[in-house]
Design a protein around this motif. Structure first.
Motif, PDB file in Angstrom:
ATOM      1  N   LEU A  22       0.842  -1.208   0.000  1.00  0.00           N
ATOM      2  CA  LEU A  22       0.000   0.000   0.000  1.00  0.00           C
ATOM      3  C   LEU A  22       0.875   1.256   0.000  1.00  0.00           C
ATOM      4  O   LEU A  22       0.628   2.202  -0.774  1.00  0.00           O
ATOM      5  N   VAL A  23       1.904   1.241   0.838  1.00  0.00           N
ATOM      6  CA  VAL A  23       2.805   2.407   0.900  1.00  0.00           C
ATOM      7  C   VAL A  23       3.517   2.581  -0.446  1.00  0.00           C
ATOM      8  O   VAL A  23       3.615   3.703  -0.980  1.00  0.00           O
ATOM      9  N   ALA A  24       3.958   1.464  -1.030  1.00  0.00           N
ATOM     10  CA  ALA A  24       4.658   1.520  -2.318  1.00  0.00           C
ATOM     11  C   ALA A  24       3.737   2.064  -3.422  1.00  0.00           C
ATOM     12  O   ALA A  24       4.152   2.868  -4.257  1.00  0.00           O
ATOM     13  N   ASN A  25       2.477   1.622  -3.381  1.00  0.00           N
ATOM     14  CA  ASN A  25       1.509   2.117  -4.378  1.00  0.00           C
ATOM     15  C   ASN A  25       1.346   3.631  -4.249  1.00  0.00           C
ATOM     16  O   ASN A  25       1.257   4.357  -5.247  1.00  0.00           O
ATOM     17  N   ALA A  26       1.288   4.118  -3.001  1.00  0.00           N
ATOM     18  CA  ALA A  26       1.124   5.566  -2.784  1.00  0.00           C
ATOM     19  C   ALA A  26       2.331   6.317  -3.332  1.00  0.00           C
ATOM     20  O   ALA A  26       2.187   7.350  -4.011  1.00  0.00           O
ATOM     21  N   ILE A  27       3.532   5.780  -3.062  1.00  0.00           N
ATOM     22  CA  ILE A  27       4.749   6.444  -3.565  1.00  0.00           C
ATOM     23  C   ILE A  27       4.722   6.494  -5.093  1.00  0.00           C
ATOM     24  O   ILE A  27       5.016   7.523  -5.711  1.00  0.00           O
ATOM     25  N   ALA A  28       4.315   5.367  -5.711  1.00  0.00           N
ATOM     26  CA  ALA A  28       4.271   5.321  -7.183  1.00  0.00           C
ATOM     27  C   ALA A  28       3.274   6.339  -7.734  1.00  0.00           C
ATOM     28  O   ALA A  28       3.553   7.020  -8.732  1.00  0.00           O
ATOM     29  N   LEU A  29       2.111   6.467  -7.081  1.00  0.00           N
ATOM     30  CA  LEU A  29       1.110   7.415  -7.578  1.00  0.00           C
ATOM     31  C   LEU A  29       1.578   8.860  -7.412  1.00  0.00           C
ATOM     32  O   LEU A  29       1.364   9.702  -8.287  1.00  0.00           O
ATOM     33  N   PHE A  30       2.238   9.151  -6.284  1.00  0.00           N
ATOM     34  CA  PHE A  30       2.840  10.485  -6.132  1.00  0.00           C
ATOM     35  C   PHE A  30       3.859  10.707  -7.247  1.00  0.00           C
ATOM     36  O   PHE A  30       3.972  11.792  -7.805  1.00  0.00           O
ATOM     37  N   GLY A  31       4.597   9.649  -7.555  1.00  0.00           N
ATOM     38  CA  GLY A  31       5.600   9.720  -8.615  1.00  0.00           C
ATOM     39  C   GLY A  31       4.971  10.019  -9.972  1.00  0.00           C
ATOM     40  O   GLY A  31       5.508  10.810 -10.751  1.00  0.00           O
ATOM     41  N   ILE A  32       3.805   9.399 -10.249  1.00  0.00           N
ATOM     42  CA  ILE A  32       3.129   9.653 -11.530  1.00  0.00           C
ATOM     43  C   ILE A  32       2.745  11.134 -11.623  1.00  0.00           C
ATOM     44  O   ILE A  32       2.958  11.785 -12.655  1.00  0.00           O
ATOM     45  N   SER A  40      10.793  15.110 -11.346  1.00  0.00           N
ATOM     46  CA  SER A  40      11.740  13.990 -11.418  1.00  0.00           C
ATOM     47  C   SER A  40      11.003  12.638 -11.372  1.00  0.00           C
ATOM     48  O   SER A  40       9.989  12.498 -10.678  1.00  0.00           O
ATOM     49  N   PRO A  41      11.524  11.617 -12.082  1.00  0.00           N
ATOM     50  CA  PRO A  41      10.888  10.292 -12.041  1.00  0.00           C
ATOM     51  C   PRO A  41      11.342   9.443 -10.849  1.00  0.00           C
ATOM     52  O   PRO A  41      10.964   8.278 -10.762  1.00  0.00           O
ATOM     53  N   ALA A  42      12.138  10.009  -9.934  1.00  0.00           N
ATOM     54  CA  ALA A  42      12.728   9.199  -8.862  1.00  0.00           C
ATOM     55  C   ALA A  42      11.661   8.491  -8.026  1.00  0.00           C
ATOM     56  O   ALA A  42      11.754   7.279  -7.768  1.00  0.00           O
ATOM     57  N   LEU A  43      10.648   9.249  -7.593  1.00  0.00           N
ATOM     58  CA  LEU A  43       9.606   8.644  -6.743  1.00  0.00           C
ATOM     59  C   LEU A  43       8.879   7.525  -7.477  1.00  0.00           C
ATOM     60  O   LEU A  43       8.583   6.484  -6.909  1.00  0.00           O
ATOM     61  N   LEU A  44       8.608   7.767  -8.768  1.00  0.00           N
ATOM     62  CA  LEU A  44       7.897   6.755  -9.566  1.00  0.00           C
ATOM     63  C   LEU A  44       8.722   5.474  -9.654  1.00  0.00           C
ATOM     64  O   LEU A  44       8.191   4.358  -9.491  1.00  0.00           O
ATOM     65  N   ILE A  45      10.019   5.626  -9.871  1.00  0.00           N
ATOM     66  CA  ILE A  45      10.893   4.446  -9.990  1.00  0.00           C
ATOM     67  C   ILE A  45      10.935   3.674  -8.664  1.00  0.00           C
ATOM     68  O   ILE A  45      10.775   2.448  -8.637  1.00  0.00           O
ATOM     69  N   ILE A  46      11.093   4.421  -7.557  1.00  0.00           N
ATOM     70  CA  ILE A  46      11.154   3.759  -6.235  1.00  0.00           C
ATOM     71  C   ILE A  46       9.826   3.049  -5.950  1.00  0.00           C
ATOM     72  O   ILE A  46       9.789   1.869  -5.576  1.00  0.00           O
ATOM     73  N   GLY A  47       8.719   3.769  -6.147  1.00  0.00           N
ATOM     74  CA  GLY A  47       7.389   3.206  -5.846  1.00  0.00           C
ATOM     75  C   GLY A  47       7.078   2.003  -6.721  1.00  0.00           C
ATOM     76  O   GLY A  47       6.580   0.974  -6.227  1.00  0.00           O
ATOM     77  N   ALA A  48       7.379   2.120  -8.012  1.00  0.00           N
ATOM     78  CA  ALA A  48       7.058   1.024  -8.933  1.00  0.00           C
ATOM     79  C   ALA A  48       7.902  -0.212  -8.615  1.00  0.00           C
ATOM     80  O   ALA A  48       7.401  -1.344  -8.609  1.00  0.00           O
ATOM     81  N   VAL A  52       6.482  -3.865  -7.428  1.00  0.00           N
ATOM     82  CA  VAL A  52       6.756  -5.128  -8.136  1.00  0.00           C
ATOM     83  C   VAL A  52       7.294  -6.180  -7.151  1.00  0.00           C
ATOM     84  O   VAL A  52       6.862  -7.338  -7.167  1.00  0.00           O
ATOM     85  N   VAL A  53       8.200  -5.743  -6.256  1.00  0.00           N
ATOM     86  CA  VAL A  53       8.777  -6.688  -5.274  1.00  0.00           C
ATOM     87  C   VAL A  53       7.681  -7.223  -4.353  1.00  0.00           C
ATOM     88  O   VAL A  53       7.588  -8.433  -4.100  1.00  0.00           O
ATOM     89  N   CYS A  54       6.833  -6.311  -3.871  1.00  0.00           N
ATOM     90  CA  CYS A  54       5.760  -6.732  -2.947  1.00  0.00           C
ATOM     91  C   CYS A  54       4.792  -7.684  -3.638  1.00  0.00           C
ATOM     92  O   CYS A  54       4.400  -8.709  -3.076  1.00  0.00           O
ATOM     93  N   VAL A  55       4.374  -7.331  -4.859  1.00  0.00           N
ATOM     94  CA  VAL A  55       3.412  -8.171  -5.588  1.00  0.00           C
ATOM     95  C   VAL A  55       4.008  -9.558  -5.824  1.00  0.00           C
ATOM     96  O   VAL A  55       3.342 -10.580  -5.606  1.00  0.00           O
ATOM     97  N   ALA A  56       5.278  -9.581  -6.210  1.00  0.00           N
ATOM     98  CA  ALA A  56       5.935 -10.871  -6.469  1.00  0.00           C
ATOM     99  C   ALA A  56       5.992 -11.713  -5.193  1.00  0.00           C
ATOM    100  O   ALA A  56       5.780 -12.932  -5.225  1.00  0.00           O
ATOM    101  N   ALA A  57       6.260 -11.070  -4.058  1.00  0.00           N
ATOM    102  CA  ALA A  57       6.363 -11.811  -2.789  1.00  0.00           C
ATOM    103  C   ALA A  57       4.988 -12.263  -2.307  1.00  0.00           C
ATOM    104  O   ALA A  57       4.816 -13.398  -1.838  1.00  0.00           O
ATOM    105  N   LEU A  58       4.001 -11.383  -2.440  1.00  0.00           N
ATOM    106  CA  LEU A  58       2.652 -11.713  -1.948  1.00  0.00           C
ATOM    107  C   LEU A  58       2.005 -12.847  -2.757  1.00  0.00           C
ATOM    108  O   LEU A  58       1.096 -13.515  -2.283  1.00  0.00           O
ATOM    109  N   ALA A  59       2.476 -13.017  -3.983  1.00  0.00           N
ATOM    110  CA  ALA A  59       1.894 -14.071  -4.831  1.00  0.00           C
ATOM    111  C   ALA A  59       2.389 -15.463  -4.427  1.00  0.00           C
ATOM    112  O   ALA A  59       1.815 -16.466  -4.863  1.00  0.00           O
TER     113      ALA A  59
END
Lengths: 66, 458
Positions: A22-32, A40-48, A52-59
């Motif tokens: 959830l936190v990562a999704n928020a960072i990515a949306l702020f980044g967008i 800068s795309p930094a926030l988007l890169i960190i959030g995205a 991806v790491v969280c989704v891969a682990a949760l699966a």
């Protein structure tokens, strides 16, 4: 394979994964917003990346011995 | 479950209690016989035996989702068609989880959520907010569309109906259908399911014929269906999130689960349940929405005609463009099936969820059930006025902020060996689909907060 059902503090790793996602999704949306407004795309890169790491682990399904 | 045969993990649900054991056993025998038939015969058999999936499609195909498709077609042409199958496709992973809970879980999901994740997540966020409040508040939009369509149909016949008459007609049709549910063994439930299937059929015929009259740009339609496109900037992100949110949500999950329990589904029904999601829910939802987008893309997009903003105005603006008077009538009739079937589905979901949230046993003959199932009829106010805005804002806020939490709860139940034992998730791909859906719901909640704080695109 990580055991996502191992307890870490108060919750299972799986629950922590949902919270961090959830936190990562928020960072990515702020980044967008930042990128669309010419920033800068930094926030988007960190959030995205974190998303991806969280989704891969949760699966990962529960282990057969759990 | 005292009369269940050994090894039958069928969950006891009072609405299914009146179905004779022989009926349920005969259905299982037909399912077993179907498993060895060729694919077309098997599919047709599943369509006939299915029901909860069709009810889910009829529930989801409401005034809201079709207004979004009409506006999308009028504004962007065929270009956003790909979002329809993608968004509902992502929702099918969670729907398959609900079928697993129904057929193999041996529990009723809101009660299990209460036990494992607390009453705030189970009774309140899932039952009261995700289902009952949605049914009561958003029925006003269905009534508004339905009564306008009855009025338009009357206009074609040269009759002018006062609003009171259209509202009474709308209430009479929906109440008659609703009070049949669960009556007479499995007959009442099958009657409502058949009614929903007929409604979907009517939508397909009406919008299909209208589209045949208007014509299709097949090249643009194919590109729009398979090549992703979004308007640039924040509008594109907004559009994607809004379309995804309109597809499948908490109410669809809960309704599929309880509608399956009401049919007495057990372990041997899981294959039927999955087919019901595909053939009964996914296909009709996608095809009807694609037809509507194509219809408005072919008439309004790039034509210089101004497209109105609401569903009744949009349908009235489109009808004369169809040319023949009979086609206009068919269009209005098919469109009328949209709000009526949604009102029926939402009312059932709301009543089931209210009973579960408060720990009541549903008895379709009781006054309590009848009051619960008729609560959304408060939406009849929609025949005269738009939604009471402040209530809609409050409920929309709760919904946006809670959908993902309910999704977390379902995902955790599905991955909990203590809940499902050997039937817990064992598939990386299945979990991946669920988690991607949850991530989208997270985005909806976050964008809602950012909008409120004025941090989202101006």
């Amino acid at each position: 394979m990580i055991d996502m059902d191992r307890k870490l503090g108060r919750w299972r790793l799986r629950v922590w994964g949902l919270v961090i996602n959830l936190v990562a999704n928020a960072i990515a949306l702020f980044g967008i917003v930042a990128v669309v407004e010419g920033g800068s795309p930094a926030l988007l890169i960190i959030g995205a990346t974190l998303t991806v790491v969280c989704v891969a682990a949760l699966a990962i399904p529960p282990r057969s011995d759990s | 479950m005292s009369d269940a045969p050994a090894g039958d993990a069928r969950t006891r649900y009072p609405i299914a209690d009146s179905i004779p054991r022989e009926t349920l056993d005969a259905e299982v025998a037909r399912l077993e016989a179907l498993a060895s038939r060729p694919l077309p015969a098997r599919l047709w058999g599943y369509v006939k035996l299915g029901g909860p999936g069709f009810m889910g499609a009829a529930l989801t195909l409401g005034a809201g989702s079709l207004t979004a498709s009409m506006l999308s077609g009028a504004r962007f042409g065929y270009k956003t068609m790909w979002m329809i199958w993608l968004s509902v496709g992502m929702g099918t992973f969670m729907l398959a989880v609900m079928v697993r809970f129904t057929c193999r879980g041996g529990f009723r999901v809101i009660r299990e959520q209460n036990r494992r994740h607390g009453r705030i997540v189970g009774s309140f966020l899932t039952g009261i907010i995700g289902c009952l409040a949605v049914a009561v508040i958003f029925n006003a939009g269905q009534v508004s569309l339905g009564t306008h369509l009855i009025e338009s149909l009357g206009g074609l016949a040269g009759v002018s109906f006062p609003t009171l008459v259209t509202a009474v007609a709308y209430a009479a049709i929906t109440i008659w259908i609703l009070l049949s549910y669960g009556r007479g063994g499995s007959r009442g439930t099958r009657f409502v399911e058949t009614f929903m299937k007929v409604c979907i059929g009517l939508m397909l015929v009406a919008f299909g014929v209208s589209l045949a009259l208007v014509g299709v740009d097949w090249g643009a339609a194919l590109r729009g269906t398979f090549v992703p496109w979004l308007p640039p900037g924040g509008e594109g992100v907004d559009l994607f999130i809004a379309s995804s949110a309109a597809a499948v949500g908490v109410m669809d999950w809960v309704f599929l689960h309880y509608a399956g329990l009401a049919r007495g589904w057990g372990p041997k029904h899981e294959a039927l349940g999955r087919m019901d999601i595909g053939v009964g829910l996914f296909l009709p939802f996608v095809v009807v929405n694609l037809l509507v987008i194509a219809l408005f893309a072919g008439t309004f997009f790039g034509s210089g005609l101004a497209a109105p903003e609401t569903a009744p105005e949009l349908s009235r603006a489109l009808a004369p463009l169809l040319g023949a008077r009979g086609a206009e009538a068919l269009f209005f009739l098919g469109f009328l099936a949209v709000p009526i079937s949604t009102t029926v589905g939402m009312s059932l979901a709301g009543a089931m969820a209210l009973h579960e949230a408060l720990g009541w046993e549903p008895d379709v003959r009781s006054t309590r059930w009848k009051i619960a199932i008729l609560l959304p009829q408060a939406g009849l106010i929609g025949a005269w006025a738009a939604n009471p805005v402040w209530i809609v804002i409050v409920i929309a806020a709760f919904l946006s902020l809670s959908g993902n939490v309910v999704g977390w709860s379902m995902y955790l139940l599905f991955n909990d060996a203590a809940v499902l034992g050997e039937h817990r998730s064992r598939s990386y791909a299945w979990n991946l689909g669920i988690v991607l859906g949850i991530t989208l719901m997270n985005a909806i909640a976050i964008v809602y907060v950012m909008n409120r704080l004025g941090w989202w695109f101006g």
